[in-house]
Design an enzyme around this catalytic site. Structure first.
Site, PDB file in Angstrom:
ATOM      1  N   LYS A   1       0.873  -1.182   0.000  1.00 46.99           N
ATOM      2  CA  LYS A   1       0.000   0.000   0.000  1.00 46.99           C
ATOM      3  C   LYS A   1       0.903   1.224   0.000  1.00 46.99           C
ATOM      4  O   LYS A   1       2.113   1.096   0.149  1.00 46.99           O
ATOM      5  CB  LYS A   1      -0.910   0.011   1.230  1.00 46.99           C
ATOM      6  CG  LYS A   1      -0.176  -0.271   2.552  1.00 46.99           C
ATOM      7  CD  LYS A   1      -1.115  -0.337   3.750  1.00 46.99           C
ATOM      8  CE  LYS A   1      -1.812  -1.654   3.922  1.00 46.99           C
ATOM      9  NZ  LYS A   1      -3.230  -1.632   3.619  1.00 46.99           N
TER      10      LYS A   1
ATOM     11  N   THR B   1      -9.014  -1.073   1.000  1.00 47.31           N
ATOM     12  CA  THR B   1      -9.693  -1.953   0.049  1.00 47.31           C
ATOM     13  C   THR B   1      -8.816  -3.161  -0.277  1.00 47.31           C
ATOM     14  O   THR B   1      -9.337  -4.212  -0.657  1.00 47.31           O
ATOM     15  CB  THR B   1     -10.061  -1.207  -1.247  1.00 47.31           C
ATOM     16  OG1 THR B   1      -8.989  -0.342  -1.610  1.00 47.31           O
ATOM     17  CG2 THR B   1     -11.325  -0.389  -1.067  1.00 47.31           C
TER      18      THR B   1
HETATM   19  C1  26V Z   1      -4.098  12.456   1.307  1.00 51.62           C
HETATM   20  C2  26V Z   1      -3.133  13.205   1.950  1.00 51.62           C
HETATM   21  C3  26V Z   1      -2.835  14.548   1.435  1.00 51.62           C
HETATM   22  C4  26V Z   1      -1.981  15.408   2.343  1.00 51.62           C
HETATM   23  C5  26V Z   1      -0.977  14.645   3.162  1.00 51.62           C
HETATM   24  C6  26V Z   1      -1.457  13.408   3.793  1.00 51.62           C
HETATM   25  C7  26V Z   1      -2.482  12.650   3.044  1.00 51.62           C
HETATM   26  C8  26V Z   1      -2.804  11.371   3.425  1.00 51.62           C
HETATM   27  C9  26V Z   1      -3.745  10.638   2.779  1.00 51.62           C
HETATM   28  C10 26V Z   1      -4.410  11.188   1.719  1.00 51.62           C
HETATM   29  C11 26V Z   1      -5.404  10.338   1.022  1.00 51.62           C
HETATM   30  C12 26V Z   1      -6.684  10.995   0.799  1.00 51.62           C
HETATM   31  C13 26V Z   1      -7.777  10.229   0.205  1.00 51.62           C
HETATM   32  C14 26V Z   1      -7.618   8.744   0.053  1.00 51.62           C
HETATM   33  O1  26V Z   1      -6.959   8.253  -0.825  1.00 51.62           O
HETATM   34  N1  26V Z   1      -8.282   7.997   0.906  1.00 51.62           N
HETATM   35  C15 26V Z   1      -8.353   6.542   0.837  1.00 51.62           C
HETATM   36  O2  26V Z   1      -9.566   6.221   0.186  1.00 51.62           O
HETATM   37  C16 26V Z   1      -9.770   4.826   0.060  1.00 51.62           C
HETATM   38  C17 26V Z   1     -11.041   4.620  -0.724  1.00 51.62           C
HETATM   39  O3  26V Z   1     -12.136   5.081  -0.013  1.00 51.62           O
HETATM   40  C18 26V Z   1      -9.815   4.184   1.427  1.00 51.62           C
HETATM   41  O4  26V Z   1      -9.957   2.793   1.287  1.00 51.62           O
HETATM   42  C19 26V Z   1      -8.560   4.497   2.223  1.00 51.62           C
HETATM   43  O5  26V Z   1      -8.682   4.008   3.535  1.00 51.62           O
HETATM   44  C20 26V Z   1      -8.318   5.995   2.243  1.00 51.62           C
HETATM   45  O6  26V Z   1      -7.064   6.293   2.829  1.00 51.62           O
END
Ligand code: 26V
Length: 818
Positions: free
Chosen positions: A556, A664
């Site tokens: 991941k 997922t």
């Molecule tokens: C974005 C950012 C941007 C700024 C710095 C830290 C950080 C950390 C994580 C993210 C991810 C944002 C959105 C994302 O990808 N979420 C993922 O979405 C998946 C589908 O719903 C979910 O299975 C994951 O648990 C979730 O992390």
């Protein structure tokens, strides 16, 4: 990875496909079979497959139009698609036909498959979810359109040099893309900057005229998305940015050649590259341009389609649903208002009702640093009209609260669209919330936490808006295509109906869990997948793996909250224990890691280096006699996941509870019969409900316990070190440079930081994790129990089909499909 043909294949069909491929090779690729390279064959096969998609695609499009069926638009800045050849062939029921047709021509389809580049137009879970949803929507016959950006460069390629991550440009379009259709005629003007003037006939100032300073053109590229058994075919429409040709030509003809070319480059940069959004790089101007560019193109496009058939935008919510995948498309709230009020002449109130009725929003993370905000200054500069609209929405929104006698300053501050502290910024999460009739989380726990954290106050005002839609995965890709051996076993055991109704039929597998002969077969198919993966690992990084060892896998994005570090600390502890007592009969174990770190995320990159340092030390230590191996596989992507997941015995889902919105890959592993070691976080909770906690290894603090510890400010790890000699020894070894003799200080900062402030409770959960891992090893020693649990994991994973998720969206949010 060939699979024997299940039923006899029709020789006429084989001959027809063979001729189709030969014809494509000759007339589209321009080669004859004797001189064709593998890539030429790939293109010919893809074009032949694409031809089979076109008729059902047009049929489906016509059917939707005639039935005036409700349309669903899925707006996403990311679609992490991967390869499409097997997706198309398999869903069209042509896989065996194609394999035979190509074999007749002395071409190995399974080799050709490897040549297709991954379409990596996404960062991780969020983008892959969008791709799974597109496939499920086509399978279920939802009249769906995906909208996004056709990035020239997808997610960077990861090279590992001397253990460190290096980012390289990804170039998936170098050899063209046989799946897409360019629609040069489908093009819109997208404005930026400029000024806004009052319209004389509008005393309230709700309608305005915006005169942008710059205009960019969008051009559509369509990729058909084939549902299972080819029943329905939807469209993924991706936008590419082009310079507005008239302006550009004018400058060029006036002699300003350099200026014209610069203009062109600036315009086209909008669709040049995917933002590696798991990083602090987000927040830049180009990103906001990308967001507005794709949102405006998509809304103009769907309004044009709507007007052609219906004509009264006030009725939009009856015929159209727009799902916003995270806040990345949240500017849609303001853009839809602008198009309805300024361009189509609706009153503000009519437009607002239609906007809220049409839009819905999915939240994918609670991490505060990931919640998008844009500085008011930048917004005013790039999108002056939208900034006005946002102010007006905010004013009406706050007025409505005051009218309800809500004056609590704290509440008004929290629900405002504008964040006033440290520079004024627009909160995109609040904008998406206010402008949508539905706001959903992606697992039960995540949704509960949304109600009490980020959207606490908005939830109090609109208690019916937040709802849960637990994520899912498409079984077509994550079982049928990636694991043909297991799929074959399932079909043999419970009949071919399992392919059409896995959600119910898979449960019939439960009784097979107690059949020794079935378990034996299950072990055998796993072993073949492990041999296959071992070969891949040897070819790519030269590490030799024993396919009979326990394959323990964590793949991941690299992020502190996902706690790859916890897994590495366990690896070191196991290494030390094995070295201390090398003659004990240890369970042979292979630790497999893969994942990308955002380029600017230094701690994540250091964790990759640590994994590689530990791997080098462990793999070269003769005292272990191969009992432990560590492999970090470079460049994790969809295709690599397809090879790894069927070969995993143990799936690591060990995030700090409360941080992983859903996950997922956890579902993909369970479906393929891996056992999970994990915290009660994200969809692991639903997994424990569906599969049974006794068939998983759950450990660690609960989300509540984590919250309590955070509230008490208990981040110092010294008490945990004092209580755990094992943890102490692990940290000391890494600290003194036992794994980095070339630079003994390399990890001092990392370890000191961890002890002083253990933000993600790695140390706090360590002993519990160690104990859970001992249970794993003991369980592995009882093959009967282990493989019974493995079969039950597969049998009970049916609920995690994205078909189930999409049915819930269609029923509760979109009111489509009935
Ligand atoms: C974005 C950012 C941007 C700024 C710095 C830290 C950080 C950390 C994580 C993210 C991810 C944002 C959105 C994302 O990808 N979420 C993922 O979405 C998946 C589908 O719903 C979910 O299975 C994951 O648990 C979730 O992390």
């Amino acid at each position: 990875m060939s699979q024997e043909s299940p039923v006899s294949i029709d020789p006429a069909e084989v001959a027809a496909f063979r001729e189709a491929v030969l014809s494509k090779l000759t007339y589209s690729v321009g080669k004859d079979p004797e001189h064709a390279f593998d890539h030429d064959w790939f293109e010919a096969i893809a074009l032949a497959a694409r031809d089979r998609i076109v008729d059902p695609w047009m049929d489906h499009t016509r059917r939707i139009y005639r039935g005036n069926q409700k349309r669903v638009y899925y707006l996403s800045l990311e679609f992490l698609i991967g390869r499409l050849l097997f997706d198309s062939l398999s869903n069209l029921g042509l896989l065996d036909v194609a394999r035979q047709a190509l074999a007749d021509l002395d071409v190995d389809l399974d080799r050709i498959r490897q040549l297709e580049p991954d379409a990596a137009l996404g960062n991780g879970g969020l983008g892959r979810l969008a791709a799974c949803f597109m496939e499920s929507m086509a399978t279920l016959g939802v009249a769906a359109h995906g909208y996004g950006i056709r990035y020239e460069h997808g997610l960077f390629r990861q090279a590992i040099v001397d253990g460190w991550q290096h980012e390289q440009t990804e170039t998936w379009l170098d050899f063209g893309n046989p799946w897409e259709f360019e629609r040069a005629e489908v093009t819109y003007k997208i404005g930026f900057g400029g000024g806004v003037t009052n319209l004389p006939d509008d005393p309230k100032g709700e309608r305005q005229h915006w005169e942008p300073a710059d205009v960019v053109r969008s051009i559509a590229y369509d990729t058909p998305v084939v549902g299972w058994r080819g029943r329905a075919v939807n469209t993924l429409r991706l936008w590419r940015a082009r310079a507005e040709s008239d302006l550009h030509l004018e400058r060029f003809n006036a002699g300003d050649h350099v200026g014209a070319v610069l203009d062109e480059a600036r315009a086209e940069s909008i669709s040049r590259v995917l933002y590696p959004a798991d990083s602090t790089e987000a927040g830049q101007q180009l990103r906001l341009r990308q967001e507005y560019f794709f949102v405006s193109s998509s809304l103009q496009d769907l309004i044009r389609r709507f007007m052609k058939q219906n004509g009264d935008l006030r009725e939009l919510p009856q015929y159209v649903s727009i799902q916003l995948n995270d806040t990345h498309p949240a500017i849609a709230v303001a853009e839809l208002m602008r198009l309805m009020v300024d361009v189509h002449g609706l009153t503000w109130d009519e437009a607002w009702t239609a906007t809220v009725g049409t839009l819905s929003y999915t939240n994918h993370t609670l991490l505060p640093e990931a919640l998008e905000t844009w500085s008011v200054g930048l917004m005013e500069h790039l999108l002056p009209r939208h900034m006005q609209i946002i102010y007006l929405i905010n004013a009406y929104h706050i007025d409505a609260l005051r009218a309800k006698d809500l004056h609590d300053f704290e509440l008004l501050r929290a629900v405002s669209l504008i964040q006033e502290d440290n520079g004024r910024r627009v909160r995109m999460g609040n904008l998406a919330f206010i402008g949508s009739h539905s706001i959903n989380g992606v697992s039960g726990l995540h949704t509960d936490l949304m109600r009490v954290t980020v959207f606490k106050h908005l939830h109090q005002l609109y208690p019916d808006r937040i709802n849960n839609k637990t994520n899912g995965i498409t079984f077509r890709r994550w079982l049928y295509q990636s694991n043909p051996r297991l799929t074959r076993m399932l079909v043999d055991a419970i009949g071919p109906e399992v392919l059409d109704e896995p959600e119910t039929r898979l449960l019939q597998l439960e009784s097979f869990a107690d059949k020794p002969s079935f378990r034996k077969q299950f072990v055998e198919q796993r072993r073949e997948a492990k041999v296959h993966l071992a070969n891949l690992v040897r070819e790519r990084i030269g590490v030799v793996l024993d396919p009979d060892a326990l394959f323990d896998v964590q793949v991941k994005r690299i992020h502190e909250y996902k706690r790859q570090l916890l897994n590495l600390l366990h690896t070191v502890a196991l290494y030390q224990a094995m070295r201390a007592e090398p003659h004990i009969d240890w369970v042979p174990r292979v630790k497999i890691f893969a994942g990308k770190a955002a380029a600017s995320y230094h701690s994540a990159k250091l964790i990759i280096k640590l994994a590689n340092d530990i791997a080098r030390t462990v793999n070269n230590d003769p005292t272990l006699r191969g009992m432990l191996k560590v492999a970090f596989l470079p460049n994790y992507n969809v295709s690599l996941a397809e090879a790894i997941i069927p070969a995993a015995d143990l799936s690591e889902q060990i995030s700090t509870a409360g941080y992983e919105a859903s996950g997922t890959s956890n579902m993909k592993f369970a479906l393929n019969g891996a056992l999970t070691i994990g915290t009660l976080d994200g969809a692991n909770v639903e997994m424990s409900e569906q599969i049974g906690e006794e068939h998983m290894f759950i450990f660690g603090m609960s989300a509540r316990q984590v919250e309590a510890r955070k509230a008490a400010g208990e981040f110092n790890a010294q008490p945990w070190l004092d209580a755990s000699p094992r943890l102490n020894e692990v940290l000391q070894a890494i600290h003194r440079g036992a794994f980095s003799p070339d630079d003994p200080n390399r990890y001092k900062g990392l370890i000191d930081g961890l002890i002083a402030h253990d933000t993600f409770f790695v140390c706090a959960d360590f002993d519990d994790y160690w104990d859970a891992q001992r249970k794993v090893a003991a369980y592995w020693r009882s093959p009967k129990l282990w493989w019974r649990s493995a079969v039950l994991n597969t049998a009970r994973a049916g609920w995690f089909s994205s078909d189930r998720t999409i049915r819930e969206y269609a029923r509760d949010i979109w009111k489509a499909l009935d």
